[in-house]
Design an enzyme around this catalytic site. Structure first.
Site, PDB file in Angstrom:
ATOM      1  N   LYS A   1      72.708  72.955  51.307  1.00 14.18           N
ATOM      2  CA  LYS A   1      72.151  74.264  51.687  1.00 14.18           C
ATOM      3  C   LYS A   1      72.414  74.562  53.167  1.00 14.18           C
ATOM      4  CE  LYS A   1      68.019  73.219  50.140  1.00 14.18           C
ATOM      5  NZ  LYS A   1      68.340  71.928  49.460  1.00 14.18           N
ATOM      6  N   THR A   2      72.160  73.591  54.028  1.00 12.52           N
ATOM      7  CA  THR A   2      72.405  73.797  55.460  1.00 12.52           C
ATOM      8  C   THR A   2      73.894  73.997  55.720  1.00 12.52           C
ATOM      9  OG1 THR A   2      70.481  72.445  56.036  1.00 12.52           O
ATOM     10  CG2 THR A   2      72.112  72.809  57.757  1.00 12.52           C
TER      11      THR A   2
ATOM     12  N   ASP B   1      65.272  76.915  57.302  1.00  5.87           N
ATOM     13  CA  ASP B   1      65.174  75.839  56.327  1.00  5.87           C
ATOM     14  C   ASP B   1      63.730  75.699  55.854  1.00  5.87           C
ATOM     15  OD1 ASP B   1      66.038  73.788  54.732  1.00  5.87           O
ATOM     16  OD2 ASP B   1      66.145  72.292  56.336  1.00  5.87           O
TER      17      ASP B   1
ATOM     18  N   THR C   1      63.547  73.959  48.851  1.00  2.00           N
ATOM     19  CA  THR C   1      63.596  72.947  47.790  1.00  2.00           C
ATOM     20  C   THR C   1      62.581  73.257  46.698  1.00  2.00           C
ATOM     21  OG1 THR C   1      62.046  71.573  49.063  1.00  2.00           O
ATOM     22  CG2 THR C   1      64.397  71.124  49.331  1.00  2.00           C
TER      23      THR C   1
ATOM     24  N   ARG D   1      74.726  64.040  50.112  1.00  4.29           N
ATOM     25  CA  ARG D   1      74.154  63.397  51.293  1.00  4.29           C
ATOM     26  C   ARG D   1      73.931  61.909  51.050  1.00  4.29           C
ATOM     27  NH1 ARG D   1      68.774  65.998  53.284  1.00  4.29           N
ATOM     28  NH2 ARG D   1      70.192  67.627  53.982  1.00  4.29           N
TER      29      ARG D   1
END
Length: 344
Positions: A65-66, A110, A159, A218
């Site tokens: 997402k980032t 975020d 999230t 990640r």
């Protein structure tokens, strides 16, 4: 914390992950539909010489997402301002950020679902009309002063999209729901990372790391780093044997379950006889925070078919009993503590 907790733990981890971030949509692996949708959205905005619509990125941690927010700014050739929901606890905090934006700037927030309610309400008007109302004074003498904002694009990441109020969710022109990655997609992510790190890795080793990465880039990159460290210390190469040895050392089994995952399963099976058991009792039994269990451990165990959620709490599945070699208890049996726990 678990050995592969998706939250970065140090500046070294942040630098490592930052160096591996794709810089544009072409380099971004996975999320095929989302990439195509974003490409159309950004190209249309560029052709019309306007700021792109506001974008909401929803999905579990670690799926990009980032990275996508950074790519939106890069592809739009606009500056990027980054903030987070927990940092915006008052309407004044948001007003300070919004009033300092330059024309066309991309604002990334975020965990946007964790903003204060007063800030959310201010954001409604800012997203629609690029304007906010600032209250001056208190009580009967208070007055509202309108403040025009430069046009901007908000990219929100969450999230837990269910916690976003409908008025805020509806103001996003585009919502992308990011999915977990397939093993072959994670192999591409790992191959790119290994190439950038100048780390020779054999295809079977990449496949093994990918299969244990919980569908999350990640985590895949982090496990690759652990394998690299193991090979460096033991004077070997990053082959399949190094992967097996390194991930065994860090308590990551062949299905991607780590110490905390297994502790949660063991607690449900042993202490609560398979469940149901509520979240707070389960978290206390393994010595972890409820948020960690709910956002990190539980989604993966549910996806693996080892855990289900019921109105009365968490229940281990038949697959969980088989995996641990235990004999299931009688249907409907519950541990004594679970009977008095909350049905979360």
């Amino acid at each position: 914390m678990s050995a592969i907790d998706p939250v970065p733990q140090s500046e070294a981890e942040l630098a490592f992950e930052g160096a591996l971030r794709p810089k544009n949509l072409t380099e971004f692996v996975g999320q095929k539909n989302v990439r195509k949708q974003l490409e159309v959205l950004l190209k249309a905005a560029a052709m019309q010489n306007r700021t792109p619509d506001h974008i909401l990125l929803a999905g579990p941690p670690g799926l990009g997402k980032t990275t996508l927010a950074m790519i939106v700014a890069e592809e739009s050739n606009r500056p990027l301002r980054m903030s987070s929901g927990p940092a915006i606890q008052h309407a004044g905090d948001l007003a300070a950020v919004l009033s300092s934006l330059t024309p066309g700037e991309v604002l990334f927030i975020d965990e946007i679902h964790r903003m204060a309610r007063s800030a959310e309400e201010m954001l409604y008007l800012a997203m629609e009309d690029f304007r906010i109302d600032i209250m001056v004074g208190k009580g009967a003498g208070a007055t509202s002063i309108p403040l025009d904002l430069a046009p901007f694009t908000l990219v929100g990441a969450t999230t837990r999209s269910g916690l976003l109020p409908n008025p805020l969710r509806d103001r996003f022109g585009f919502t992308a729901n990011l999915e977990f990655y397939e093993t072959h997609e994670l192999e591409q992510v790992l191959l790119r990372a290994a190439t950038m790190l100048d780390l020779p890795v054999q295809p079977p080793a990449l496949r093994e790391i990918a299969s244990r990465s919980r569908g999350t880039p990640r985590i895949a990159n982090r496990l690759l780093r652990r394998v690299r460290d193991w090979a460096l210390v033991h004077g070997g190469i990053a082959d399949d044997a190094a992967v097996q040895a390194a991930l065994s050392l860090y308590d990551v089994d062949e299905d991607g379950l780590d110490r905390l995952d297994r502790a949660v399963l063991d607690a449900i099976l042993e202490r609560f006889e398979g469940g149901p058991v509520g979240l707070s009792t389960l978290a206390a039994s393994v010595g972890e925070e409820q948020d960690t269990i709910a956002s990190v451990v539980e989604p993966f165990l549910v996806r693996m078919g080892l855990l289900t959620r019921t109105p009365r709490g968490r229940v281990a599945t038949a697959a969980a009993w088989r995996r641990t070699g235990r004999t299931p208890t009688a249907p409907g049996a519950t541990g004594p503590q679970a009977l008095f726990d909350e049905p979360v």
